[in-house]
Write an enzyme that holds these catalytic residues in place. Sequence first.
Site, short mmCIF file in Angstrom:
data_model
loop_
_atom_site.label_atom_id
_atom_site.label_comp_id
_atom_site.label_asym_id
_atom_site.label_seq_id
_atom_site.Cartn_x
_atom_site.Cartn_y
_atom_site.Cartn_z
N LYS A 129 0.70 6.03 1.14
CA LYS A 129 2.00 5.95 0.48
C LYS A 129 3.04 6.60 1.38
O LYS A 129 2.72 7.45 2.22
CB LYS A 129 1.98 6.68 -0.86
CG LYS A 129 3.04 6.22 -1.84
CD LYS A 129 2.71 4.85 -2.44
CE LYS A 129 3.76 4.41 -3.45
NZ LYS A 129 3.40 3.15 -4.12
N ASP A 169 8.49 -0.23 -3.04
CA ASP A 169 8.26 0.62 -4.21
C ASP A 169 9.64 0.86 -4.82
O ASP A 169 10.59 0.12 -4.50
CB ASP A 169 7.57 1.94 -3.81
CG ASP A 169 7.01 2.70 -5.01
OD1 ASP A 169 5.96 2.27 -5.52
OD2 ASP A 169 7.61 3.69 -5.45
#
Length: 448
Positions: A129, A169
Amino acid sequence: MALKNQYLADLLETVKKRNPGEPEFIQAVTEVFMSLEPVAEKRPDLVEAGVFERIVEPERQIIFRVPWVDDNGVCRVNRGFRIQFNSAIGPYKGGIRLHPSVYLGIIKFLGFEQIFKNSLTTLPMGGGKGGSDFDPKGKSDGEVMRFCQSFMTELCKHIGPDTDVPAGDIGTGAREIGYMFGQYKRIRNEFTGVLTGKGLTFGGSLARTQATGYGLCYFANEMLKANGKSFEGQTVVISGSGNVAIYATEKATELGAKVVAMSDSNGYIYDENGIDLAVVKQLKEVERKRIKEYLNFHPEAKYTEGCKGIWTIPCDIALPCATQNEVDGESAKTLAANGCYALCEGANMPSTPEAIDVYFENNMLYGPAKAANAGGVAVSGLEMSQNSERLSWTFEDVDNRLKGIMKEIFKSCDEASKEYGMEGNYMAGANIAGFLKVAEAMKAQGCV
């Protein structure tokens, strides 16, 4: 609830000491450990191999400066992150979050969750991430471009199609991915599938925009069917109004439900006649306006400032699609008291531990994020496959593959919950099924 397994309890204390001031990461690890207690008891070989110790420690944590120039010629500085958490089953894969709330603990929690989510998809993807505390809201296209180019100038040293493949995201949509991809290509002089969520003209996949929201509903539908229920004729409340919420609304409606509420970071709308999704798409996808503007088209609807109250609206099914910890214990009790019998998570970890306790106490059907919202990363994986083959599949082909993957994810969760004596606990099933695949790979590869 305290851990009963002493080994995992001691390890959790070590995690807390090593990661102070990171409550989201600690929360994610605690939730997973609660589910893995029977695994630790049944599989001492994984304990002896040090799998549990290794899986909570990122393989690599990258923090870097991101300088960029605003429209007034002033140099601004943000902080960039990339957590390469686990590559046991494939290259790191996970989104880039651009939001003022981003700090190391948020990225670590998201990266940790991504390990299990990616494992559940059945595709060969590890967990990672990234992100920055940069806020794209209110910035011009030029400012966003200059930030993205600076961000990628550093990030490009650490990623690649067989190493780490970022995606979008919160705050990172098609615009931002395009700028980042252009800078990567410019620096590395290569056209590869290093980013997913790309535009359709340069390697993107059809159905990627819809994937997380559609996948959420496909998973929820499987969960409902397994318990003798369906979306047909049900009232649904969905938080958020980004891609996930919009396309969850679209698919839930297609499956026969009536969605009556949506929200953004300022407040929420309630339309007892059912949300007019075309208006929401126009406001959010085209005009980038606030959800309260919905009342200009439907004055009979109600708008309320603040987000928490959305969970006071009576519904049969709740789909939180906004952000982490948006449903607390009090909100969960209100949902249950108002007749909500199923909740499936479209956002990452949107329920607090207290809320999850309420779901189980009230026998609510609960679909955890790492399983229910895996549709986005699943189609990102399919985009990687298309890029490798230099092919572009049809929307229908991608959507059918997505539906098949979400069915398999539910099946894995259901079977694992039964095997470990927790039938119907899909949170435990998701954690166990996702963990075991990665754990077996880590054990086979030795102490690395």
